[in-house]
Scaffold this motif. Structure first.
Motif, mmCIF file in Angstrom:
data_model
loop_
_atom_site.group_PDB
_atom_site.id
_atom_site.type_symbol
_atom_site.label_atom_id
_atom_site.label_comp_id
_atom_site.label_asym_id
_atom_site.label_seq_id
_atom_site.Cartn_x
_atom_site.Cartn_y
_atom_site.Cartn_z
ATOM 1 N N VAL A 34 0.895 -1.289 0.015
ATOM 2 C CA VAL A 34 -0.112 -0.249 0.059
ATOM 3 C C VAL A 34 1.072 1.202 0.119
ATOM 4 O O VAL A 34 0.769 2.157 -0.893
ATOM 5 C CB VAL A 34 -0.984 0.189 1.132
ATOM 6 C CG1 VAL A 34 -1.482 1.457 1.279
ATOM 7 C CG2 VAL A 34 -1.820 -1.089 1.170
ATOM 8 N N LEU A 35 2.043 1.167 0.943
ATOM 9 C CA LEU A 35 2.694 2.471 1.014
ATOM 10 C C LEU A 35 3.523 2.730 -0.360
ATOM 11 O O LEU A 35 3.700 3.545 -1.062
ATOM 12 C CB LEU A 35 3.622 2.331 2.119
ATOM 13 C CG LEU A 35 3.391 2.107 3.388
ATOM 14 C CD1 LEU A 35 4.437 1.914 4.388
ATOM 15 C CD2 LEU A 35 2.639 3.491 3.921
ATOM 16 N N ARG A 36 3.970 1.445 -1.017
ATOM 17 C CA ARG A 36 4.757 1.506 -2.253
ATOM 18 C C ARG A 36 3.704 2.090 -3.361
ATOM 19 O O ARG A 36 4.212 2.775 -4.313
ATOM 20 C CB ARG A 36 5.247 0.003 -2.606
ATOM 21 C CG ARG A 36 6.207 0.095 -3.948
ATOM 22 C CD ARG A 36 6.974 -1.207 -3.692
ATOM 23 N NE ARG A 36 7.883 -1.443 -2.783
ATOM 24 C CZ ARG A 36 9.050 -0.987 -2.483
ATOM 25 N NH1 ARG A 36 9.302 -0.107 -3.448
ATOM 26 N NH2 ARG A 36 9.551 -1.485 -1.426
ATOM 27 N N CYS A 37 2.493 1.777 -3.315
ATOM 28 C CA CYS A 37 1.544 2.102 -4.272
ATOM 29 C C CYS A 37 1.593 3.853 -4.225
ATOM 30 O O CYS A 37 1.440 4.549 -5.275
ATOM 31 C CB CYS A 37 0.040 1.521 -4.056
ATOM 32 S SG CYS A 37 -1.025 2.137 -5.290
ATOM 33 N N ILE A 38 1.489 4.341 -3.042
ATOM 34 C CA ILE A 38 1.302 5.809 -2.737
ATOM 35 C C ILE A 38 2.455 6.584 -3.060
ATOM 36 O O ILE A 38 2.585 7.352 -3.782
ATOM 37 C CB ILE A 38 0.964 6.054 -1.123
ATOM 38 C CG1 ILE A 38 -0.339 5.224 -0.697
ATOM 39 C CG2 ILE A 38 1.048 7.612 -1.019
ATOM 40 C CD1 ILE A 38 -0.594 5.194 0.765
ATOM 41 N N ASP A 39 3.693 5.912 -2.917
ATOM 42 C CA ASP A 39 4.996 6.361 -3.241
ATOM 43 C C ASP A 39 5.171 6.456 -4.746
ATOM 44 O O ASP A 39 5.804 7.347 -5.248
ATOM 45 C CB ASP A 39 6.230 5.545 -2.675
ATOM 46 C CG ASP A 39 6.536 6.186 -1.343
ATOM 47 O OD1 ASP A 39 6.762 7.222 -1.340
ATOM 48 O OD2 ASP A 39 7.035 5.275 -0.463
ATOM 49 N N TYR A 40 4.436 5.314 -5.330
ATOM 50 C CA TYR A 40 4.487 5.402 -6.908
ATOM 51 C C TYR A 40 3.828 6.538 -7.304
ATOM 52 O O TYR A 40 3.953 7.103 -8.667
ATOM 53 C CB TYR A 40 4.054 4.065 -7.738
ATOM 54 C CG TYR A 40 5.361 3.191 -7.605
ATOM 55 C CD1 TYR A 40 6.520 3.250 -8.272
ATOM 56 C CD2 TYR A 40 5.237 1.835 -7.011
ATOM 57 C CE1 TYR A 40 7.523 2.522 -8.264
ATOM 58 C CE2 TYR A 40 6.165 0.969 -7.082
ATOM 59 C CZ TYR A 40 7.513 1.084 -7.700
ATOM 60 O OH TYR A 40 8.686 0.489 -7.942
ATOM 61 N N ALA A 41 2.673 6.818 -6.762
ATOM 62 C CA ALA A 41 1.858 7.896 -7.257
ATOM 63 C C ALA A 41 2.205 9.348 -7.017
ATOM 64 O O ALA A 41 1.786 10.172 -7.620
ATOM 65 C CB ALA A 41 0.390 7.753 -6.396
ATOM 66 N N ILE A 42 3.052 9.491 -6.000
ATOM 67 C CA ILE A 42 3.430 10.855 -5.682
ATOM 68 C C ILE A 42 4.877 11.203 -5.898
ATOM 69 O O ILE A 42 5.686 10.381 -5.526
ATOM 70 C CB ILE A 42 3.186 10.996 -4.226
ATOM 71 C CG1 ILE A 42 2.027 10.732 -3.802
ATOM 72 C CG2 ILE A 42 3.443 12.661 -3.681
ATOM 73 C CD1 ILE A 42 0.653 11.732 -4.336
ATOM 74 N N GLY A 58 -5.205 5.420 19.135
ATOM 75 C CA GLY A 58 -4.437 6.305 19.791
ATOM 76 C C GLY A 58 -2.941 6.395 19.827
ATOM 77 O O GLY A 58 -2.180 6.821 20.940
ATOM 78 N N LYS A 59 -2.367 5.521 18.914
ATOM 79 C CA LYS A 59 -0.763 5.369 18.838
ATOM 80 C C LYS A 59 -0.544 5.916 17.245
ATOM 81 O O LYS A 59 -1.181 5.865 16.407
ATOM 82 C CB LYS A 59 -0.504 3.871 19.005
ATOM 83 C CG LYS A 59 -0.698 3.271 20.431
ATOM 84 C CD LYS A 59 -0.471 1.836 20.381
ATOM 85 C CE LYS A 59 -1.275 1.138 19.721
ATOM 86 N NZ LYS A 59 -1.232 -0.331 19.975
ATOM 87 N N VAL A 60 0.834 6.055 17.113
ATOM 88 C CA VAL A 60 1.355 6.324 16.012
ATOM 89 C C VAL A 60 2.671 5.832 15.704
ATOM 90 O O VAL A 60 3.371 5.545 16.749
ATOM 91 C CB VAL A 60 1.458 8.035 15.839
ATOM 92 C CG1 VAL A 60 2.371 8.495 17.144
ATOM 93 C CG2 VAL A 60 1.987 8.559 14.641
ATOM 94 N N LYS A 61 3.136 5.563 14.605
ATOM 95 C CA LYS A 61 4.291 5.306 14.147
ATOM 96 C C LYS A 61 4.726 5.670 12.966
ATOM 97 O O LYS A 61 4.087 5.977 11.777
ATOM 98 C CB LYS A 61 4.449 3.592 14.045
ATOM 99 C CG LYS A 61 3.666 3.007 12.937
ATOM 100 C CD LYS A 61 3.946 1.427 12.869
ATOM 101 C CE LYS A 61 5.399 0.786 12.848
ATOM 102 N NZ LYS A 61 5.161 -0.413 12.580
ATOM 103 N N ALA A 62 6.159 6.161 12.679
ATOM 104 C CA ALA A 62 6.722 6.446 11.446
ATOM 105 C C ALA A 62 7.127 5.461 10.756
ATOM 106 O O ALA A 62 7.669 4.611 11.157
ATOM 107 C CB ALA A 62 7.844 7.568 11.793
ATOM 108 N N VAL A 63 6.987 5.536 9.188
ATOM 109 C CA VAL A 63 7.379 4.577 8.288
ATOM 110 C C VAL A 63 7.865 5.262 6.997
ATOM 111 O O VAL A 63 7.344 6.323 6.700
ATOM 112 C CB VAL A 63 6.288 3.515 7.844
ATOM 113 C CG1 VAL A 63 6.901 2.636 7.060
ATOM 114 C CG2 VAL A 63 5.597 2.977 8.898
#
Length: 237
Positions: free
Chosen positions: A83-91, A103-108
């Motif tokens: 999913v992330l790779r698809c967004i990276d290819y689009a932008i 209530g949690k967050v993580k950086a990727v």
């Protein structure tokens, strides 16, 4: 996985727009299977910040003209890298993702650089991530840098699972970590083959493969001195 470091982005860089999934589909042309992952795992994608010369007064470079920060709300806490790779290819800019769930967050992020073979394309590395942290975790100020390429390196560095070696450039650092992960996967497959093997002579051969892989991993993961020699770590062989 590393401890997540969250950065405080300048108010002037706030973009704050929801990005419809179909806009990503239009530019990345994902398969039906990846669209199904978007539907099953992604609640909402928000384009949170645009770090660019006109928003943070730091000059861009050919490799890093802008940096985007996306926030992705998840449905069940899981997100496949496809999913992330698809967004990276689009932008067509480097992206830092902040995943949010319960209530949690993580950086990727992946290390993204222009392709030398295709002027319109990008080379995207494997993804690196931190641990989940409470959403109200104190954020760190952006470092003082001369250009966006240096800022990009500073934003990615906390996600890297192995330290950078002396005189090692960022692309070489990323390539070494990808090779470490490849060798780690080979090592696990080798261990499985050893457990299943019944013949003694085959076990001997697989054990030799295991020794070679462990030696390769040692060379790849141990820090180097300024002179390029392996540094012996206490408690490690």
């Amino acid at each position: 996985m590393t401890t997540t470091t969250l950065f405080e982005y300048p108010r002037n860089a706030a973009f704050g727009r929801v990005l419809p999934k179909n806009k990503i589909y239009e530019h990345a042309h994902p398969s039906s299977a990846i669209k199904e992952l978007f539907v099953r795992q992604v609640e909402q994608i928000a384009w949170q910040y645009k770090l660019a010369p006109e928003t943070i007064n730091i000059k861009g470079t050919l490799s890093v003209p802008e940096i985007q920060v996306f926030s992705i709300a998840l449905k069940d806490g899981e997100l496949k890298p496809e999913v992330l790779r698809c967004i990276d290819y689009a932008i067509p800019f480097p992206i830092l993702f902040e995943l949010r769930f319960d209530g949690k967050v993580k950086a990727v992020a992946a290390f993204k650089r222009p392709s030398e073979a295709n002027s319109a394309g990008w080379v995207i590395s494997e993804y690196f991530d931190g641990d989940w942290a409470p959403s109200d975790t104190p954020r760190k100020s952006l470092p003082l840098v001369f250009d966006l390429e240096a800022l990009y390196g500073h934003l990615l560095t906390p996600l890297m699972p192995f330290p950078q070696r002396p005189a090692e450039g960022f692309p070489a650092w990323v390539e070494r970590i990808e090779l470490i992960r490849l060798k780690q996967r080979e090592l696990e497959r080798c261990k499985i083959r050893l457990r299943k093997e019944k013949q003694f002579n085959r076990k001997v051969a697989i054990n030799a493969e295991l020794r070679d892989l462990k030696q390769e991993l040692k060379k790849l993961t141990h820090p180097l001195s300024l002179h390029g020699a392996l540094v012996t770590l206490k408690g490690r062989t």
